[in-house]
Design a protein around this motif. Structure first.
Motif, PDB file in Angstrom:
ATOM      1  N   MET A 178       0.826  -1.179   0.000  1.00  0.00           N
ATOM      2  CA  MET A 178       0.000   0.000   0.000  1.00  0.00           C
ATOM      3  C   MET A 178       0.879   1.255   0.000  1.00  0.00           C
ATOM      4  N   ASP A 179       0.442   2.228  -0.747  1.00  0.00           N
ATOM      5  CA  ASP A 179       1.142   3.512  -0.783  1.00  0.00           C
ATOM      6  C   ASP A 179       0.416   4.452   0.183  1.00  0.00           C
ATOM      7  N   TRP A 180       0.900   4.531   1.415  1.00  0.00           N
ATOM      8  CA  TRP A 180       0.233   5.307   2.453  1.00  0.00           C
ATOM      9  C   TRP A 180       0.343   6.802   2.212  1.00  0.00           C
ATOM     10  N   ARG A 181       1.356   7.215   1.475  1.00  0.00           N
ATOM     11  CA  ARG A 181       1.460   8.632   1.103  1.00  0.00           C
ATOM     12  C   ARG A 181       0.285   9.020   0.220  1.00  0.00           C
ATOM     13  N   ALA A 182      -0.021   8.187  -0.771  1.00  0.00           N
ATOM     14  CA  ALA A 182      -1.150   8.455  -1.668  1.00  0.00           C
ATOM     15  C   ALA A 182      -2.465   8.442  -0.898  1.00  0.00           C
ATOM     16  N   ILE A 183      -2.596   7.496   0.014  1.00  0.00           N
ATOM     17  CA  ILE A 183      -3.808   7.410   0.824  1.00  0.00           C
ATOM     18  C   ILE A 183      -3.932   8.646   1.713  1.00  0.00           C
ATOM     19  N   GLY A 184      -2.835   9.069   2.327  1.00  0.00           N
ATOM     20  CA  GLY A 184      -2.863  10.248   3.198  1.00  0.00           C
ATOM     21  C   GLY A 184      -3.245  11.514   2.458  1.00  0.00           C
ATOM     22  N   ILE A 185      -2.673  11.703   1.290  1.00  0.00           N
ATOM     23  CA  ILE A 185      -3.002  12.891   0.494  1.00  0.00           C
ATOM     24  C   ILE A 185      -4.469  12.847   0.073  1.00  0.00           C
ATOM     25  N   ALA A 186      -4.954  11.672  -0.297  1.00  0.00           N
ATOM     26  CA  ALA A 186      -6.355  11.538  -0.693  1.00  0.00           C
ATOM     27  C   ALA A 186      -7.295  11.793   0.487  1.00  0.00           C
ATOM     28  N   ILE A 187      -6.893  11.407   1.686  1.00  0.00           N
ATOM     29  CA  ILE A 187      -7.702  11.703   2.878  1.00  0.00           C
ATOM     30  C   ILE A 187      -7.797  13.214   3.075  1.00  0.00           C
ATOM     31  N   VAL A 188      -6.711  13.920   2.846  1.00  0.00           N
ATOM     32  CA  VAL A 188      -6.736  15.386   2.957  1.00  0.00           C
ATOM     33  C   VAL A 188      -7.716  15.969   1.933  1.00  0.00           C
ATOM     34  N   VAL A 189      -7.727  15.424   0.723  1.00  0.00           N
ATOM     35  CA  VAL A 189      -8.695  15.866  -0.290  1.00  0.00           C
ATOM     36  C   VAL A 189     -10.117  15.654   0.227  1.00  0.00           C
ATOM     37  N   ASN A 190     -10.357  14.486   0.800  1.00  0.00           N
ATOM     38  CA  ASN A 190     -11.664  14.174   1.371  1.00  0.00           C
ATOM     39  C   ASN A 190     -12.040  15.182   2.447  1.00  0.00           C
ATOM     40  N   LEU A 191     -11.120  15.496   3.329  1.00  0.00           N
ATOM     41  CA  LEU A 191     -11.382  16.446   4.414  1.00  0.00           C
ATOM     42  C   LEU A 191     -11.670  17.849   3.888  1.00  0.00           C
ATOM     43  N   MET A 192     -11.027  18.241   2.808  1.00  0.00           N
ATOM     44  CA  MET A 192     -11.278  19.570   2.245  1.00  0.00           C
ATOM     45  C   MET A 192     -12.718  19.683   1.711  1.00  0.00           C
TER      46      MET A 192
END
Length: 134
Positions: A1-15
């Motif tokens: 799993m690419d946790w960096r990609a997941i983390g950035i996508a979570i930030v998109v979700n939060l925005m």
């Protein structure tokens, strides 16, 4: 799993969630009627856009297994925003109110599962587009 990609996508979700919360201060929900109807439609469209953007971001950045990355990012983001939303709702109303009903939780969890599916599809499509592009 690419946790960096997941983390950035979570930030998109939060925005997207921040935009949704901000609209509750702009649209007069207490009046009921048209304000509430507009907000409910807007929130559903915004949630769908958030699921697509979250999944696509995770998939695009991960470059592989976009469906899994999109689904995980959307599920984590959805759970995080749900917890904070319940806390805000409780703080604003002083009681659980509508959140204490079975209908609320069935509807909320159903929409979350649907959103995770949408994010998984968007993530898979993003990986395909990225690989095609090179």
């Amino acid at each position: 799993m690419d946790w960096r990609a997941i983390g950035i996508a979570i930030v998109v979700n939060l925005m997207f969630w921040v935009v949704g919360v901000a609209t509750t201060f702009v649209i007069p929900l207490e009046a009921g009627g048209m304000g509430l109807t507009i907000y409910l439609w807007f929130s559903r469209v915004l949630a769908l856009a958030s699921d697509v953007a979250t999944g696509a971001t995770a998939g695009w950045l991960a470059r592989r297994r976009g469906g899994a990355h999109g689904a995980i990012a959307d599920a984590i983001g959805g759970l995080a925003t749900l917890v904070v939303s319940v806390a805000i709702g409780y703080a604003r109303m002083g009681e659980a109110g509508f959140m204490a009903t079975t209908g609320y939780w069935l509807t909320t969890l159903s929409w979350m599962l649907f959103g995770v599916g949408v994010a998984a599809i968007a993530g898979a499509i993003a990986v395909g587009l990225r690989q095609r592009r090179g």
